[in-house]
Enzyme design. Structure first.
Site, PDB file in Angstrom:
ATOM      1  N   GLU A   1      -4.537  43.939 -10.810  1.00 32.76           N
ATOM      2  CA  GLU A   1      -4.945  42.558 -11.087  1.00 32.76           C
ATOM      3  C   GLU A   1      -6.472  42.434 -11.160  1.00 32.76           C
ATOM      4  O   GLU A   1      -7.013  41.714 -11.999  1.00 32.76           O
ATOM      5  CB  GLU A   1      -4.385  41.631  -9.997  1.00 32.76           C
ATOM      6  CG  GLU A   1      -2.857  41.477 -10.051  1.00 32.76           C
ATOM      7  CD  GLU A   1      -2.086  42.754  -9.706  1.00 32.76           C
ATOM      8  OE1 GLU A   1      -2.564  43.532  -8.851  1.00 32.76           O
ATOM      9  OE2 GLU A   1      -1.018  42.982 -10.299  1.00 32.76           O
TER      10      GLU A   1
ATOM     11  N   SER B   1     -10.605  57.051   1.985  1.00 34.07           N
ATOM     12  CA  SER B   1      -9.997  58.330   1.625  1.00 34.07           C
ATOM     13  C   SER B   1     -10.801  59.471   2.223  1.00 34.07           C
ATOM     14  O   SER B   1     -12.018  59.520   2.090  1.00 34.07           O
ATOM     15  CB  SER B   1     -10.002  58.535   0.100  1.00 34.07           C
ATOM     16  OG  SER B   1      -9.381  57.468  -0.536  1.00 34.07           O
TER      17      SER B   1
ATOM     18  N   GLN C   1     -16.364  57.158   1.160  1.00 34.33           N
ATOM     19  CA  GLN C   1     -16.931  55.877   0.723  1.00 34.33           C
ATOM     20  C   GLN C   1     -16.373  54.782   1.630  1.00 34.33           C
ATOM     21  O   GLN C   1     -15.188  54.462   1.550  1.00 34.33           O
ATOM     22  CB  GLN C   1     -16.513  55.693  -0.731  1.00 34.33           C
ATOM     23  CG  GLN C   1     -16.919  54.422  -1.389  1.00 34.33           C
ATOM     24  CD  GLN C   1     -16.149  54.243  -2.705  1.00 34.33           C
ATOM     25  OE1 GLN C   1     -15.600  55.188  -3.247  1.00 34.33           O
ATOM     26  NE2 GLN C   1     -16.106  53.035  -3.195  1.00 34.33           N
TER      27      GLN C   1
ATOM     28  N   GLU D   1     -17.454  55.185 -10.287  1.00 29.34           N
ATOM     29  CA  GLU D   1     -16.051  55.334  -9.944  1.00 29.34           C
ATOM     30  C   GLU D   1     -15.183  55.178 -11.181  1.00 29.34           C
ATOM     31  O   GLU D   1     -14.228  55.906 -11.389  1.00 29.34           O
ATOM     32  CB  GLU D   1     -15.670  54.279  -8.902  1.00 29.34           C
ATOM     33  CG  GLU D   1     -14.207  54.319  -8.500  1.00 29.34           C
ATOM     34  CD  GLU D   1     -13.894  53.424  -7.302  1.00 29.34           C
ATOM     35  OE1 GLU D   1     -14.675  52.491  -7.044  1.00 29.34           O
ATOM     36  OE2 GLU D   1     -12.888  53.674  -6.636  1.00 29.34           O
TER      37      GLU D   1
ATOM     38  N   SER E   1     -13.859  49.339   1.687  1.00 30.94           N
ATOM     39  CA  SER E   1     -12.818  48.332   1.960  1.00 30.94           C
ATOM     40  C   SER E   1     -12.704  48.007   3.442  1.00 30.94           C
ATOM     41  O   SER E   1     -12.962  48.855   4.299  1.00 30.94           O
ATOM     42  CB  SER E   1     -11.456  48.839   1.486  1.00 30.94           C
ATOM     43  OG  SER E   1     -11.421  48.917   0.099  1.00 30.94           O
TER      44      SER E   1
END
Lengths: 413, 375
Positions: free
Chosen positions: A382, A170, A135, A253, A138
């Protein structure tokens, strides 16, 4: 409220159990039951080869990607049947770590948004473990602020030309395919100018560089795109619809990662049963230790039953909602707390990370060094709290300095 | 498998919520907290008439003959409303002990009256500061009479009958303990009302002097029956705690939306938002553990003892967490008598000790996990 099987579910469970009993790689079981944090060790055997062999065997017998439709390589099973299968597969599921992203996120995204021909060709290969997917989301400038990503895709005739960089991907180094989110229009606000694609990871111009992580391992990668040319037929969803498409991925996810996570209680419980404290009592008989163990036990079971409740919601036809964000939020800090506590109990020997010397084959030392990543990957603690606060509890969004501003006008420093 | 209450059970829950919203707003809780009435008599009578008290009491004994799952959803709503009535003492403990161990005559005599609310029951076990254990139960039973004292007894000032954990044989062991049923409206009983952290549920010291009593269950079986009763009550009380936790979380959330500081709703600040998110996490884990507890209770599962301890620890912490942070979200206003925050804070801390403190239940949980593991 019934945690028991219906007759139909019992029959399904019996069938799954019998098949696993007859077909599972039992010689790997001692290793899998000991499987620690961050990868598996199979006594010298190649984990990827064993993982692929088990996946292919499951696929051939109709036990892969149970909830997918049959035409795409699944079984068309109900959410509850999927739970039953997971319970029965037990420790053998540890073999399937490399497939989680493909089966849990990329597959469902392609299924919802991909062209039919690609779905029929690629999804069964993914289900069979013949291909591994990653995927590509990021970026160095777009992590928590994912929509701030900069990798650009520019139209050139029937093709798109991709330039930029992804990070924290990953398994990119062993993947054959990936899904990729790009910026196709920098002149509109950031969420509106994104478009999603799928691509082979050996497409010319793609360069994969493993990241050496803080714990010394390399599960993540940087992926560079240098004039990578993709045909328009590899687009997922409409031009400018990338954010909407990515929400399919992220929604899946949540269920795929969150609901299956252990808070780490069984390991620390085992450890405390054996360890003697300074006063000669076993750790498990110590009041202070018990208080901590009880907290982690409640988190462990609370997550398990929260996952089951999510499955019941799916069975009723509801989408996996933002409330599933709690899985990783709870598990991540529990794993870290447990590792630190186990080392504390080990005293000065707690610093030793050699599996041949340290207690429980240095499981807690590995967990200590890996768990900071759990609290960051796939949404930081967060961001997860923001999601719960805003999407579940209905609190106001954070103040955003970039709201409504064209992407290329957003301040960057 | 289905990990959710049925549509009928959810309807019952909504019915209970509507009923309590009407009959038990926080002004009614406050009236008990501030006034001289020890409990809300009209609400109590209404709960009996609605069948809520007798939900899990069989029809042959005057109840509705539904089941534990129905009682769980009712308990959640009572907890949410902070209902100032003795349901946990009378129904979760006394009616349950009579169902489990009472003679046919005792069941016929008392269960219909407990179900209607005509009679209030309570469980009297505590004699000393610290956990209740066989070695600190000294109240003595001789020739059908009880002598000694119990304190504190939740709802002890308003109860008509008590089930008393008493010592029929000298010594300090569990085998010397039995349960006795005592009519509290007799001359050998003296009650003193106690000041407590939550006056919306009253408590008393009860002194027994040659008070007439009859055995419940077999002699020497008292400790086992008591512990089993605590497990069932922990699950039902756990639903009260879940209801209270959810309401405290909602109060905090609502205030964070409405209160502005520095030109914005305080709920837009991450310090507040994340505090509320953590409250949601606690409440959700407790609810999920509670669902398994409800299932174990309703089926008499072999996992009941473990499920009860898990839920007890989880729901106690969740209610305390949500109630204390609800005050924090409210800031100074949260510490005023006029705001309702302290009602939840008080109740959360009362329920946290009412069946034995967290440390006792943590111990039970670890012991039970070990026993299961060894099996």
């Amino acid at each position: 409220m019934n945690f028991d099987d219906t007759p139909h579910e019992a029959a399904f469970r019996a069938e799954a159990r019998a098949w696993i009993d007859a077909n599972a790689p039992k010689h790997l079981l001692p290793h899998l039951e000991k499987a620690g944090f961050g990868g598996i060790e199979l006594g010298g055997l190649d984990p990827m080869k064993e993982a692929k062999a088990w996946q292919k065997k499951k696929y051939d017998a109709g036990w892969a990607c149970l909830h997918w439709p049959k035409e795409y390589g699944g079984r068309g099973a109900s959410p509850i049947e999927r739970v039953i299968w997971n319970q029965e597969e037990g420790p053998y599921a540890a073999l399937s770590g490399s497939f989680i992203i493909g089966h849990g996120m990329c597959g469902p995204t392609v299924m919802d948004w991909g062209p039919e021909e690609a779905k029929r060709e690629l999804l069964p290969r993914l289900a069979a473990g013949e291909d591994i997917w990653c995927q590509l989301f990021s970026e160095p400038a777009g992590g928590s602020d994912l929509a701030g990503l900069r990798t650009k895709a520019e139209r050139d005739g029937d093709d798109w030309v991709i330039n930029g960089q992804k990070i924290w991907t990953s398994g990119a180094h062993y993947s054959q395919w990936g899904i990729l989110i790009t910026r196709t229009d920098p002149d509109v606000p950031k969420h509106k100018g994104l478009t999603m694609f799928f691509l082979r990871m050996d497409t010319p111009g793609v360069r994969i560089v493993p990241i050496k992580q803080a714990n010394g391992q390399s599960g993540f990668n940087e992926v560079y795109f240098d004039n990578v040319r993709l045909p328009d037929s590899q687009r997922l969803g409409g031009v400018g619809e990338g954010w909407k498409v990515s929400l399919t991925t992220l929604m899946n996810e949540r269920l795929s990662i969150g609901s299956g996570m252990s808070a780490g209680f069984p390991d620390i419980f085992e450890f405390c049963k054996e360890l003697e404290l300074a006063d000669g009592t076993l750790a498990i008989n110590d009041r202070g230790v018990r208080s901590k163990l009880a907290e982690w036990a409640c988190r462990q079971s609370g997550l398990k039953y929260t996952g089951m409740r999510a499955i019941s919601a799916l069975s009723r036809g509801e989408n996996p909602g933002p409330e599933n964000s709690i899985g990783k939020l709870v598990a991540g800090s529990s794993l870290q707390e447990i590792a630190m506590f186990a080392l504390d109990l080990q005293g000065q020997a707690g610093a030793v990370s050699d599996p041949k010397l340290a207690a429980m084959a240095a499981k807690f030392q590995a967990q200590l060094l890996r768990s900071p990543a759990t609290r960051v990957e796939g949404g930081t603690d967060e961001i997860l709290r923001n999601i719960i606060g805003e999407r579940v509890l209905g609190l106001p969004d954070d103040m955003r300095a970039d709201k409504g501003i064209a992407f290329n006008k957003i301040p960057t420093a | 498998m289905d990990f959710e209450f049925s549509a009928e059970q959810q309807q019952l829950k909504e019915q209970a919520r509507r009923y309590l919203a009407d009959k038990c707003p926080t002004t009614a809780v406050r009236a008990i907290l501030e006034g001289s009435d020890p409990f809300d008599r009209a609400l109590w009578q209404g709960l009996g008439e609605m069948g809520f008290l007798g939900a899990a009491i069989p029809e042959e004994y005057g109840g509705l003959g539904l089941g534990y799952l129905e009682l769980c959803v009712i308990a959640e709503e009572l907890g949410r409303a902070l209902a100032p009535v003795p349901v946990s003492s009378s129904i979760f403990l006394v009616a349950e002990i009579l169902k489990a161990a009472g003679s046919e005559e005792q069941k016929q005599r008392w269960l219909p009256k407990l179900a209607s609310g005509e009679v209030i029951g309570t469980l009297a076990s505590v004699e000393a500061t610290g956990s209740v254990r066989p070695s600190n139960v000294a109240l003595s039973a001789k020739a059908g009479t009880l002598t000694g004292a119990k304190s504190p007894v939740l709802d002890g000032d308003i109860a008509d009958i008590a089930i008393v954990l008493a010592r029929h044989a000298p010594g300090k062991d569990a085998q010397g303990l039995s349960l006795y049923l005592v009519d509290l409206n007799q001359s050998g009983i003296e009650r003193t009302v106690l000041d407590t952290i939550d006056p919306s549920r009253s408590q008393a010291k009860i002194a027994f002097k040659d008070a007439a009593a009859e055995l419940v269950g077999a002699a020497g079986d008292g400790w086992r029956l008591y512990e089993e009763a605590l497990d069932r009550a922990a699950i039902l009380t756990g639903f009260e705690q879940i209801g209270g936790a959810d309401k405290a979380l909602e109060m905090g959330r609502d205030y964070a939306l409405q209160r502005f500081a520095f030109g914005r709703a305080i709920g837009s600040f991450q310090a507040i938002k994340h505090m509320l998110a953590d409250m949601y996490v606690s409440a959700t884990l407790a609810r999920s553990n509670g669902y398994f507890g409800a299932y174990a209770l309703s089926t008499g599962s072999a996992d009941l003892a473990e499920a009860a301890a898990t839920m007890r620890v989880s729901s106690t912490k969740a209610f305390q967490h949500c109630a204390k942070n609800n005050i924090q979200v409210h800031g100074g206003m949260g510490f005023t008598w006029a705001m309702d925050c302290h009602l939840y804070y008080r109740r959360s801390n009362l329920l946290a000790v009412s069946l034995g403190g967290l440390n006792e239940w943590e111990d039970k949980l670890i012991d039970r996990l070990r026993a299961k593991n060894a099996a």
